[in-house]
Scaffold this motif. Structure first.
Motif, PDB file in Angstrom:
ATOM      1  N   THR A  34     139.985 -65.737  10.968  1.00 44.58           N
ATOM      2  CA  THR A  34     138.631 -65.382  11.382  1.00 44.58           C
ATOM      3  C   THR A  34     137.524 -66.141  10.657  1.00 44.58           C
ATOM      4  N   TYR A  38     133.710 -67.086  12.260  1.00 47.36           N
ATOM      5  CA  TYR A  38     132.793 -65.952  12.139  1.00 47.36           C
ATOM      6  C   TYR A  38     132.255 -65.721  10.733  1.00 47.36           C
ATOM      7  N   ASP A  41     130.343 -62.384  10.156  1.00 46.91           N
ATOM      8  CA  ASP A  41     129.642 -61.876  11.334  1.00 46.91           C
ATOM      9  C   ASP A  41     130.626 -61.567  12.456  1.00 46.91           C
ATOM     10  N   TYR A  42     131.273 -60.405  12.398  1.00 40.04           N
ATOM     11  CA  TYR A  42     132.244 -60.020  13.425  1.00 40.04           C
ATOM     12  C   TYR A  42     132.378 -58.506  13.477  1.00 40.04           C
ATOM     13  N   ASP A 285     136.935 -71.218  18.420  1.00 44.15           N
ATOM     14  CA  ASP A 285     136.697 -70.172  19.414  1.00 44.15           C
ATOM     15  C   ASP A 285     137.662 -70.305  20.587  1.00 44.15           C
TER      16      ASP A 285
END
Length: 437
Positions: A34, A38, A41-42, A285
Motif C-alpha cells: 500500500t 497511498y 491516505d487510505y 494503482d
C-alpha cells in the motif's frame, strides 16, 4: 538452549548465504503493497478496491496473493493494555473484518511494524513490545510482517546494533510459533542496506531490503540494479532473497507530475526484479491499470523463473558491458546477466543507454552453457521460439530496453564450425600448440 541459539540451528545454506528454513517463504512473495501508492491516505474500502482489481485483472490467479498493509494503519498511541489499536476511521469495521475480506478474495494479509519506538510514519513501533504486537497481528489475521528501522532507541538502551534489534522480533516469531504450534509469521527485514543485510538477514527472515525507497523513474531503478550487480547472484536462494523494493509498473501517483516509466522501462524493471528473485509487490494503482501494465505484471514466462520450485538462486552479471566489469556506476549497471533455471539457461540483456543499441554476447560467457553445442532460443517477452543459436547472439534493444531469453540444449554444433573454440585464449591442439583465431 537459548531462543537465538535454537533459531540458528534452523539454518540451511543455499548458494553461499544463510537461509532460515522455518516453513514459510521458500519462494519470493508476489502481491501488493500500500505504501508507494497511498502512504497514509487510505481506508479499508479503498484498499479492498485495489484487491478486487488485482483479482479482476487475473493477477491473483498469476500468483499475486499477498496483500501488504504498510504504515499508518493504527492510532498514534497504544491502549491502556499497551496494545496497538487500528485506526477506526480507516477501518470502521475493524482490522479482522479487513483481513477476512482479503481472505475471501484469496489473499494472504501482511502488515508493517518497526524495530524502533515508532514506525517511519510516527505510529507505534514494536521495540520492547515484540511478543505483544505479534499476538495482535496474528489475532487480526496477518501472516507476513515487513519490519522497518526508524526511531531507534539509544545505544545504552538496546546495547545492540541493527542485527540485535531485529533478532528480538525473530526470536519472538520463533517463540510464538513454538508455543502455539502454528506456522511462524513470515519476516521481511527492511533495513535499507546500510549494514549489508544480505550478509546476515537470512538468519532471521526470508527477505531483506538492499537500499532506500524506490521511485518510478529510470535513474532510481538503474541505481538499485547497480547495487544489486555486486552481490545478488551470490546471496539469493530458497528462503533467502534480496528485496529490491516495490514494482512501479503503471500509474504510481508519485512525484509532481507523477513519475511513470515508459513501456520499455517498465518491462526492464519487471524483468530484472523477477529474474533477480526479488519479492514482486505491486506499488501502483491497479484500479486504473492499463492493458500494458497487466500484460507486464502477468508475464507467465518471467514469473515462472521467479517462482521456480527447483532452482532458488538469482541470475548474476557475466559482463558489465558499458563499463569494465565491477565498475560502480548508478547510471550504467551491469548489462549482461545469466543464470540457471528448471526451464533452461536464462539470459537477461539490458540497454542502460538513452538510445537504441546493438548488443551481442558469446553464449559460453555463461557458466551454465556447454561449449560446442547448439541451443534453442525462446523469447520470454514475445513468447516465441526463435530458432537456434551457437557461439553468439546479437540483438537490438530500445533505450532502457530488455531482452530475456531461455536457451535449451539442441545438440552438437556443426562439425565444420569455426573457430574451433568460442573463446580462443589457451585453446590448443592435442600436441600442445595453441590455436589462435
Amino acid at each position: 538452549m537459548s531462543t537465538t541459539t535454537s533459531l540458528l540451528l534452523g539454518l540451511v545454506f543455499s548458494t553461499g548465504t544463510a537461509a532460515l528454513n522455518n516453513g514459510v517463504g521458500k519462494l519470493p512473495a508476489l502481491g501488493f503493497n500500500t505504501w508507494n501508492l497511498y502512504q497514509c491516505d487510505y481506508t479499508a474500502d479503498i484498499l479492498l478496491e485495489q484487491a478486487q482489481a488485482i483479482v479482476d485483472h487475473g493477477l491473483l490467479k498469476a500468483g499475486y496473493n499477498n496483500f501488504m498493509l504498510d504504515d499508518c494503519y493504527s492510532l498514534k498511541e497504544r491502549d491502556g493494555d499497551g496494545k496497538i489499536v487500528e485506526d477506526p476511521e480507516k477501518f470502521p469495521k475493524g482490522m479482522k473484518h479487513f483481513t477476512k475480506s482479503l481472505a475471501k478474495l484469496g489473499f494472504r494479509a501482511g502488515i508493517y511494524s518497526d524495530a524502533g519506538y515508532r514506525t517511519c510514519g510516527g505510529f507505534p513501533g514494536s521495540y520492547g513490545n515484540e511478543a505483544k504486537d505479534l499476538e495482535t497481528f496474528a489475532d487480526w489475521g496477518f501472516e507476513y510482517l515487513k519490519y522497518d528501522n526508524c526511531y531507534i532507541p539509544f545505544d545504552n538502551v538496546t546495547e545492540e546494533n541493527v542485527y540485535g534489534r531485529y533478532v528480538r522480533m525473530a526470536d519472538a516469531i520463533e517463540a510464538r510459533a513454538r508455543e502455539t504450534e502454528s506456522a511462524p509469521i513470515q519476516l521481511a527485514v527492511c533495513e535499507w542496506g546500510w549494514q549489508q543485510p544480505w550478509r546476515w538477514a537470512g538468519r532471521l527472515g526470508q527477505s531483506w531490503r538492499i537500499g532506500g525507497d524506490i521511485r518510478p523513474w529510470w535513474s532510481a531503478l538503474s541505481a538499485i540494479l547497480n547495487q544489486a550487480s555486486f552481490f545478488v547472484g551470490e546471496t539469493t536462494g530458497f528462503y533467502a532473497r534480496n528485496d529490491l523494493d516495490m514494482l512501479e509498473v503503471g500509474n504510481t501517483g508519485i512525484g509532481t507530475p507523477p513519475g511513470n516509466l515508459t513501456y520499455d522501462e517498465a518491462k526492464s524493471h519487471f524483468t530484472a526484479w523477477a529474474l533477480l528473485k526479488s519479492p514482486l509487490l505491486i506499488g501502483s494503482d491497479m484500479a486504473s491499470a492499463s492493458e500494458e501494465t497487466v500484460e507486464i505484471l502477468g508475464n507467465e514466462d518471467i514469473l515462472r523463473i521467479n517462482q521456480d520450485p527447483e532452482v532458488g538462486e538469482a541470475i548474476a552479471p557475466f559482463r558489465w558491458g558499458h563499463n569494465a566489469d565491477y565498475t560502480w556506476d548508478p547510471d550504467h549497471p551491469a548489462e549482461y546477466w545469466t543464470g540457471n533455471s528448471s526451464y533452461g539457461v536464462v539470459f537477461m540483456i539490458l540497454n542502460t543507454h538513452d538510445e537504441p543499441r546493438q548488443m551481442a554476447f558469446n553464449l559460453t560467457e555463461s557458466w551454465a552453457i556447454r561449449a560446442g553445442r547448439v541451443y534453442s532460443v525462446y523469447d520470454m517477452w514475445a513468447h516465441t521460439e526463435n530458432g537456434t543459436a551457437y557461439r553468439n547472439i546479437s540483438l537490438t534493444l530500445p533505450p532502457h530496453g530488455v531482452a530475456a531469453v531461455l536457451l535449451n540444449d539442441a545438440g552438437p554444433e556443426p562439425d565444420a564450425a569455426e573457430p574451433y573454440c568460442a573463446v580462443w585464449w589457451q585453446c590448443s591442439y592435442p600436441n600442445g600448440t595453441y590455436y589462435s583465431n
